[in-house]
Write an enzyme that holds these catalytic residues in place. Structure first.
Site, short mmCIF file in Angstrom:
data_model
loop_
_atom_site.label_atom_id
_atom_site.label_comp_id
_atom_site.label_asym_id
_atom_site.label_seq_id
_atom_site.Cartn_x
_atom_site.Cartn_y
_atom_site.Cartn_z
N LYS A 293 0.85 -1.18 0.00
CA LYS A 293 0.00 0.00 0.00
C LYS A 293 0.89 1.24 0.00
O LYS A 293 1.81 1.35 0.80
CB LYS A 293 -0.91 0.00 1.22
CG LYS A 293 -2.01 1.06 1.18
CD LYS A 293 -3.00 0.87 2.32
CE LYS A 293 -4.14 1.87 2.22
NZ LYS A 293 -5.14 1.72 3.30
N GLU A 381 -19.72 -5.10 10.41
CA GLU A 381 -20.64 -4.26 11.18
C GLU A 381 -21.71 -5.07 11.90
O GLU A 381 -22.08 -4.76 13.04
CB GLU A 381 -21.28 -3.22 10.27
CG GLU A 381 -20.31 -2.21 9.68
CD GLU A 381 -19.67 -2.66 8.38
OE1 GLU A 381 -18.94 -1.87 7.78
OE2 GLU A 381 -19.91 -3.83 7.98
N ARG A 409 -25.63 -1.25 7.88
CA ARG A 409 -25.36 -2.64 7.56
C ARG A 409 -25.64 -3.57 8.74
O ARG A 409 -25.71 -4.78 8.57
CB ARG A 409 -23.90 -2.79 7.10
CG ARG A 409 -23.50 -1.78 6.05
CD ARG A 409 -22.10 -2.01 5.53
NE ARG A 409 -22.12 -2.95 4.43
CZ ARG A 409 -21.02 -3.47 3.89
NH1 ARG A 409 -19.84 -3.17 4.38
NH2 ARG A 409 -21.11 -4.30 2.87
#
Length: 638
Positions: A293, A381, A409
């Site tokens: 990344k 979630e 969610r």
């Protein structure tokens, strides 16, 4: 070449001859081979550094998938072949390659490019995203649609190692393993979540499994051994156990996927050759690649979390004379984080939970000070809500810090697992209201509506950071489910009380006394209410609590005023204003009432202030609503 410092980011577009000559329909990408393709990837990385330096935005993830993006558009016939990106943080290189390079300077600005894939923006954006873990489900749907319609089409889902922690991703993996559609899932593992598997042996076997020779032998053996009872099963188990010793692919194989990897995601020639092989395979295919990344930008490689996104680089300003600078007000997320730390020092029942939003929710210090009472459940979630419910069952007092848009969610769990059982869970709902440049996928404009209809819920909407801290304490002390919603960004500069004071639940406060018009403010638009009140000579009431409402205050306002205006940074449908209207109707009270909130549409991405202008959440809108409501023949009775 690696850029070493933030100030080294290019402010002048670098020379990119290959990228300059690339046609917008990508016809020119296919002929590139070998070193030329590698040079194109380098140009793309430099162009991305230039673009994001000028606009700000998601940064590290895009740098990490430059080679993958080039390889995908080189091997596959996009947009006929579908690429479904997960979350969208990693799609800036994709946007540059697909005809939007000249518009990258408008990224995340009003009427500019979205920071996420958006179907209405380009045919290359095959599925709109913003929430994670959706790519495999969507890609599977596209693969099945192609199969049903007899369309020869490749479908590829690109999912990050963080996103694959979401339960929805595994539901799709299991279902695809059963249905066996022709699709490819690429796991972009930048080592933020998935465990390490290093060493030459793993790379060696990955190259073998990705080779045409191995694939031909595997498929040929299947045909031959399939006629011998038990032989193919034995061979398959032997293969799986061999892979399991050197690579993390056994789990995916058990789910019904043909696993290849892990491969170096920055080795472009190997990526291209592997994808060409996998493009010819049928059934569910799984490619695991390793990337860095922030690849190509040293600070982002060292700190991938800190450089997940950056702000626009501003030119250096000349030094000014020594003038006292007013300190910035704290961010709401930091007010929450400090309150949680202070509370945890006083009560060992406090447990902090977040679904992969430790930094964004202001929980870094809490996690350091109380690691044994901190749980980051990754992008899950639903699990986070039910985990909190389970803790509340047996003596703990959990605090779940979650963005408004992500709590959507976990809605079933909130109703079924928390509220139905009246469990003592405190919800710290961050990014409520309009968040700005991340746009409609991240706006938290529905939480008052979807929370208010749930029995047993207490809901607070503070108007400043001091009130936020006190409301959080009140919600935590409440023995049952309670939520406090607060916005993204800095507070108003209000002085914050020390200690752990509270605000009485269900009690409003008159902020300004006027006549004729009463403005009932819910949340952080109090400044706009007060501005409008100066013109209207209106009464302004900071309602503070959405549920329960201060019924006595509302009835008193009706008696003393000709018009009531409710104000909230939430959808009008089902929001706080609807609660006021329902209460008045149930009480048999008829009055002139207007609601100001977010109308029945999604608000586009722009700056946070610009979003509020677009939504009409301003003093001017309040004044216009009041003047319209008091004109002859404009009475709206309830």
């Amino acid at each position: 070449m690696i850029v070493g410092m933030i100030e080294d980011l290019p402010t002048i577009r670098p020379s990119t001859p290959l990228l300059d000559n690339l046609s917008t329909d990508l016809d020119g990408l296919g002929p590139f081979e070998g070193d030329e393709l590698v040079r194109l990837a380098e140009e793309l990385r430099h162009d991305l550094l230039y673009s994001v330096a000028g606009t700000g935005g998601h940064f590290g993830a895009g740098l990490g998938v430059v080679e993958l993006t080039v390889a995908l558009h080189h091997v596959f016939n996009t947009p006929h072949d579908r690429i479904v990106w997960d979350v969208g943080h990693q799609t800036y290189p994709h946007k540059i390659l697909t005809g939007r390079r000249d518009r990258m300077g408008s990224m995340r600005q009003m009427e500019g490019l979205s920071g996420f894939p958006k179907r209405s923006e380009s045919p290359f954006d095959t599925f709109g995203v913003g929430h994670s873990s959706t790519s495999i489900s969507a890609a599977m749907g596209m693969a099945l649609a192609a199969q049903k319609q007899g369309i020869d089409r490749k479908v590829i889902a690109v999912i990050g190692d963080g996103a694959i922690t979401g339960g929805m991703a595994f539901e799709a993996l299991a279902h695809a393993g059963h249905e066996r559609p022709n699709m490819l899932v690429i796991l972009n593992d930048n080592q933020m979540s998935i465990g390490h598997n290093t060493g030459g042996l793993a790379t060696y076997f990955a190259k073998i499994w990705a080779s045409k020779t191995y694939t031909a032998l595997r498929e040929g053996s299947k045909k031959i051994l399939g006629h011998v009872r038990g032989a193919w099963d034995l061979a398959k188990k032997t293969e799986e156990h061999m892979k399991g010793m050197v690579a993390p692919g056994t789990m995916f194989e058990e789910l019904g996927w043909h696993y290849i990897g892990p491969l170096d995601g920055h080795d472009l020639p190997q990526l291209v050759s592997t994808l060409k092989v996998m493009a010819d395979l049928t059934g569910p295919q799984f490619l695991h690649i390793r990337t860095v990344k922030g690849k190509g930008f040293a600070p982002a490689e060292r700190d991938p979390i800190g450089y997940h996104a950056i702000n626009k680089l501003e030119p250096a300003k000349p030094a000014k004379s020594a003038v006292p600078v007013k300190p910035k007000a704290p961010k709401y997320q930091d007010v929450f984080g400090q309150w949680l730390c202070d509370l945890a020092k006083e009560d060992n029942r406090v447990v902090g939970i977040t679904p992969a939003m430790c930094e964004g929710s202001g929980m870094v210090q809490y996690a350091k000070q109380f690691p044994e009472r901190f749980y980051d459940v990754a992008i899950a979630e639903q699990h986070s809500v039910t985990l909190a419910a389970g803790m509340a069952c047996d003596g703990l007092k959990p605090v779940l810090a979650i963005y408004s848009t992500f709590l959507q969610r976990g809605y079933d769990q909130l109703i079924h697992d928390v509220a139905l059982q009246e469990l003592d869970v405190t919800l710290a709902i961050d990014r409520a209201g309009l968040v700005g440049q991340d746009g409609p996928t991240h706006h938290g404009t529905f939480d008052l509506s979807y929370l208010r209809c749930i029995p047993n819920m207490v809901i607070g909407a503070p108007s400043d950071e001091n009130q936020c801290r006190k409301m959080l304490q009140s919600a935590w002390l409440h023995e049952g489910p309670a939520a406090v919603r607060y916005p993204r960004g800095e507070g108003t500069g209000a002085a914050i009380d020390s200690g752990l004071p509270t605000i009485e639940i269900g009690k409003a406060s008159v902020v300004r006394q006027g006549a004729g018009v009463a403005i009932l403010n819910f949340g952080v638009l109090l400044d706009q209410a007060l501005l409008a009140a100066e013109t209207l000579n209106a009464t302004v009431v900071d309602m503070r609590w959405v549920k329960p409402l201060d019924a006595a205050m509302i009835l008193s306002l009706v008696e003393q005023h000709d018009l009531l205006i409710t104000l909230e940074e939430n959808a009008v449908a089902g929001g706080a204003g609807s609660g006021v209207a329902e209460f008045l109707a149930e009480s048999g009270v008829v009055c002139n009432l207007r609601h100001i909130g977010i109308a029945d549409h999604f608000v586009a991405h722009a700056g946070q202030g610009e979003c509020r202008q677009l939504a009409g959440l301003t003093a001017a809108s309040i004044i216009a609503a009041a003047q319209s409501a008091t004109e002859p023949n404009s009475q709206q009775a309830l």
